[in-house]
Design an enzyme around this catalytic site. Structure first.
Site, PDB file in Angstrom:
ATOM      1  CB  CYS B 104      -0.930  -0.001   1.213  1.00  0.00           C
ATOM      2  SG  CYS B 104      -1.969   1.463   1.297  1.00  0.00           S
ATOM      3  CB  CYS B 201      -6.709  -1.085   6.810  1.00  0.00           C
ATOM      4  SG  CYS B 201      -6.473  -1.054   5.026  1.00  0.00           S
TER       5      CYS B 201
END
Lengths: 414, 371
Positions: B104, B201
């Site tokens: 990410c 997440c």
């Protein structure tokens, strides 16, 4: 009467203080989300602040009678604007409530075994109700749309079944500005002896097209929904407008309470809201023709300026269109990025329905008219307001040119 | 530094504080939230343990509204799916251990933020990461660990280049978490007491379950049960599907042995897992491909402290450039367990006076063995 002296300006400044608009020029091209408040509405607010408003319209005393009389005048003004002085108007909390009512109320909130025909480009205030109806046993058919997002009467008719009890097609689309052939559809269905309900979300058509509700009612439409803030009245007020018909006896009200609005909608009427709607309608009655012509001119001028100074644009939606809406795909850009960039330069626009989740995604309507998912992300909607000027448009073009350049640069592969 | 700064706001304590601090310092900031995962579409709950629930953005929006700076939510779903979710699923299917937070930061977050910054005319991006950027004596920029060593996130930022460092700000990197919470609390923001987001997440339950759910749509699909083998190739038991395991894993093997057994190797081709005792897991060194050195210069040979996982304390090693973008790392002291697919990040052994430590760079541990 005793009056306590409070510093109104202090109260208001406490509420509004931290949320002031940033410095600099603001160009507002998001009228389909909400229109700028009309001058007559501002004047109404002033008068009501000075105690000109009546009391509860249901009360017996003088204050109540004054309120009831004013409410009646507001009702008449709106119906007159729509060319349907003998129709019935129920005030609601807005366009959404009116849509909810027209979909559920006339069916008596019974959905099991009911067939409904609608379009794939309706507003969420219609879609979500249809989805709920489906969960409760209704069958929904969606009419096909062309690449402008327009349905056609033949296609709607072809979906008709013995069990069809409700047809719901919006008069004009909030995102594309495309006007649907509701009159044609209604006429055809009635000619073919369809006896069920025909309703239409009219919220975007009012004030931006020359279609009158009377046109729809004469063609066989039973009820329409309208919204106040779309024409520059206060938000928090709308109306369900229906012809007298047998089906009304079965009406199942959404909000129960007192006998207001002939039992169609309980609760003390939003007097200030209703009067603002009436004031806006009265003002609009004078100005509608002029506004339609000037907005259309400005919209075309806008398009001409943009397309001649920015490369690779795609315009969506074919006539007939609302006078003010312009939906454009900006090649090699992201609509969300553009809307943010425009905003930072003082230009208000949108990627689609304001009623989405707050993220800059692609709306269902855009998905429906732009089959290429990547191109769908390039779309921005501009909707001119009643008070938009040529100078506004010229300034907007400059901002758009600069921002499109920056966004395209930023997305160019290094 | 010029005018605008784009600040990534997840709605968590750190990024909210970062944005507010920059704003109060007088910078012209634009708050941006990245919607990377749609909970409604993916049937998740909006529990506070993860991110991207609508309520998370409310906290960011409140800060922006109160302070008076613009705030936007951008849709990063496609980019995130392609750069993080799909590789995550594929790694498990191939028997590698991914680290989505690395992917990410490397491929999505900063890349997309920088693109938005350029689009909106901003010169810098800022995040709530715990890390510090400083200028060195030679004029180059370097990345350092944060003041709050327990929260340090420099591990995820090893891929930053000189250009990245020059256009990035970490406003909370020099502070400790309690001070950051206090800062927000003093200003009356309820986000001050928000819980930490733990783990990955987007994964609700376990990584294995997540992979199973998504693998049907990814390339390749989940393989069923298979053999657990020992070092000699003898079968010891059955595994539940290789996507439930990672190299170095000890728990959940369902085997009995006098000494603990660890997953040594996962072979997607034969759908088999090889296990062994700890000694077999440990290696003398490893190879990485495509290392990034924050200075921009490849070191030919040097000593460094290497972290093999985010929460690894770090062990000393000797780095040698092998050419062709390959770097070799040999442990100086005891052998250590390495997981191919994980990042190895190299730090300066000597701490600075203030306790922070410089990052040299890092890369992904290759399946290629060091001999």
């Amino acid at each position: 009467m005793l009056y306590e002296l409070i510093d109104i300006s202090l109260v208001i400044s406490t509420l509004l203080d931290k949320h002031e608009m940033p410095q600099g020029r603001h160009i507002y091209l998001d009228a389909n989300a909400s229109a700028t408040m009309r001058q007559s509405v501002g004047a109404l607010l002033q008068r009501s602040a000075n105690g000109a408003l009546g009391a509860n319209p249901s009360s017996v005393h003088a204050g109540g009678r004054k309120a009831r009389a004013d409410l009646r005048k507001a009702r008449e003004a709106i119906l007159n604007l729509l060319g349907a002085p003998t129709a019935n108007l129920v005030f609601t909390s807005g366009g959404t409530e009116a849509c909810n009512m027209m979909l559920t109320g006339f069916l008596g909130a019974r959905f099991d075994g009911v067939h409904i025909i609608s379009s794939p480009v309706e507003h969420a205030a219609v879609n979500e109700v249809l989805l709920k109806a489906e969960k409760h046993g209704a069958e929904i058919s969606y009419a096909a749309i062309d690449d402008s997002g327009r349905v056609n009467a033949d296609n709607v008719f072809s979906l008709l079944q013995d069990t069809t009890q409700l047809v719901c097609i919006m008069t004009a689309n909030n995102e594309t500005g495309v006007i649907q052939p509701v009159v044609e559809i209604a006429k055809m269905l009635r000619e073919k002896s369809y006896k069920g309900l025909i309703v239409s979300d009219f919220t975007q058509a009012i004030g931006k097209s020359d279609i009158q509700a009377s046109d729809l009612f004469e063609a066989g439409v039973d009820a329409i929904a309208v919204s106040g803030h779309k024409v520059g009245a206060l938000s928090g007020i709308g109306a369900l407008i229906y012809q007298s018909s047998e089906t009304c006896r079965l009406f199942d009200a959404l909000i129960l309470g007192g006998p207001q609005e002939k039992g169609f909608r309980g609760g003390t009427e939003n007097l200030l809201g209703a009067l603002s709607f009436g004031a806006a309608a009265t003002e609009l009655q004078e100005k509608l023709e002029e506004e339609l012509i000037s907005r259309k001119y400005l919209r075309e001028f806008f398009w001409q300026q943009l397309s001649s100074s920015i490369s690779d644009l795609k315009r969506y939606g074919s006539e007939p269109l609302l006078s003010n809406t312009l939906l454009i795909g900006f090649s090699a850009c992201n609509g969300g990025d553009l809307v943010a960039a425009f905003d930072l330069s003082g230009l208000a626009s949108s990627t689609g329905s304001a009623c989405s989740s707050g993220k800059q995604g692609v709306s269902e309507t855009v998905k429906a008219i732009e089959p290429d998912a990547a191109l769908g992300k390039e779309v921005v909607r501009f909707s001119l307001d009643w008070c938009t000027t040529k100078a506004d448009i010229e300034a907007a073009v400059e901002i758009i040119k600069n921002c499109v350049y920056s966004v395209r640069e930023s997305r160019a592969v290094a | 530094m010029s005018d605008k700064i784009v600040v990534a706001m997840s709605g968590g304590v750190d990024s909210c504080a970062a944005a507010l601090m920059l704003h109060e310092q007088g910078h012209d900031i634009v708050g941006v939230s990245m919607q990377v995962w749609d909970y409604r579409k993916n049937g998740g709950s909006s529990s506070r343990a993860t991110c991207c629930a609508p309520s998370d953005f409310d906290d960011a929006r409140t800060i922006a509204d109160e302070a008076g700076f613009p705030y936007y939510v951008f849709d990063f779903e496609d980019s995130f799916r392609e750069g993080v979710i799909t590789p995550f699923v594929n790694s498990y299917l191939q028997g590698l251990t991914p680290n989505p937070c690395l992917d990410c930061n490397r491929k999505v977050k900063f890349k997309e933020l920088r693109q938005r910054a350029k689009a909106l005319g901003a010169s810098h991006v800022a995040t709530g990461h715990y890390a510090q950027i400083r200028e060195c004596a030679d004029g180059k920029l370097a990345l350092f660990t944060s003041k709050d060593s327990a929260k340090d996130q420099s591990y995820f930022l090893y891929a930053m280049t000189q250009s990245d460092l020059a256009s990035t700000l970490f406003p909370v990197g020099h502070l400790e978490k309690p001070a950051i919470r206090q800062y927000l609390d003093d200003k009356g923001f309820s986000v001050a007491s928000k819980a930490e987001s733990q783990d990955i997440c987007f994964v609700g339950s376990t990584a294995g379950a997540f992979v199973e759910k998504l693998a049907t749509s990814a390339e390749g699909s989940v393989q069923g049960t298979g053999d657990i083998l020992d070092g000699s190739g003898d079968k010891l038991g059955e595994h539940r599907g290789i996507h439930h395991y990672t190299v170095g894993q000890r728990k959940g093997l369902g085997l009995s042995n006098p000494n603990p057994l660890y997953v040594l190797n996962i072979d997607a081709g034969s759908n088999a897992i090889t296990v062994g005792e700890k000694g077999n897991l440990e290696k003398a060194g490893f190879i990485i491909n495509d290392a990034n050195w924050t200075s921009g210069e490849i070191p030919s040979e040097m000593r460094a402290l290497v972290k093999l996982r985010y929460r690894h304390a770090g062990v000393p090693c000797i780095l040698t450039d092998l050419g062709d973008g390959r770097t070799q790392a040999v442990f100086c002291d005891d052998w250590s367990a390495v997981s191919p697919g994980q990042a190895a990040v190299f730090y300066k052994e000597q701490e600075e006076d203030d306790g922070s430590r410089q990052i040299f760079g890092g890369g992904i541990i290759s399946k290629e063995e060091y001999v």
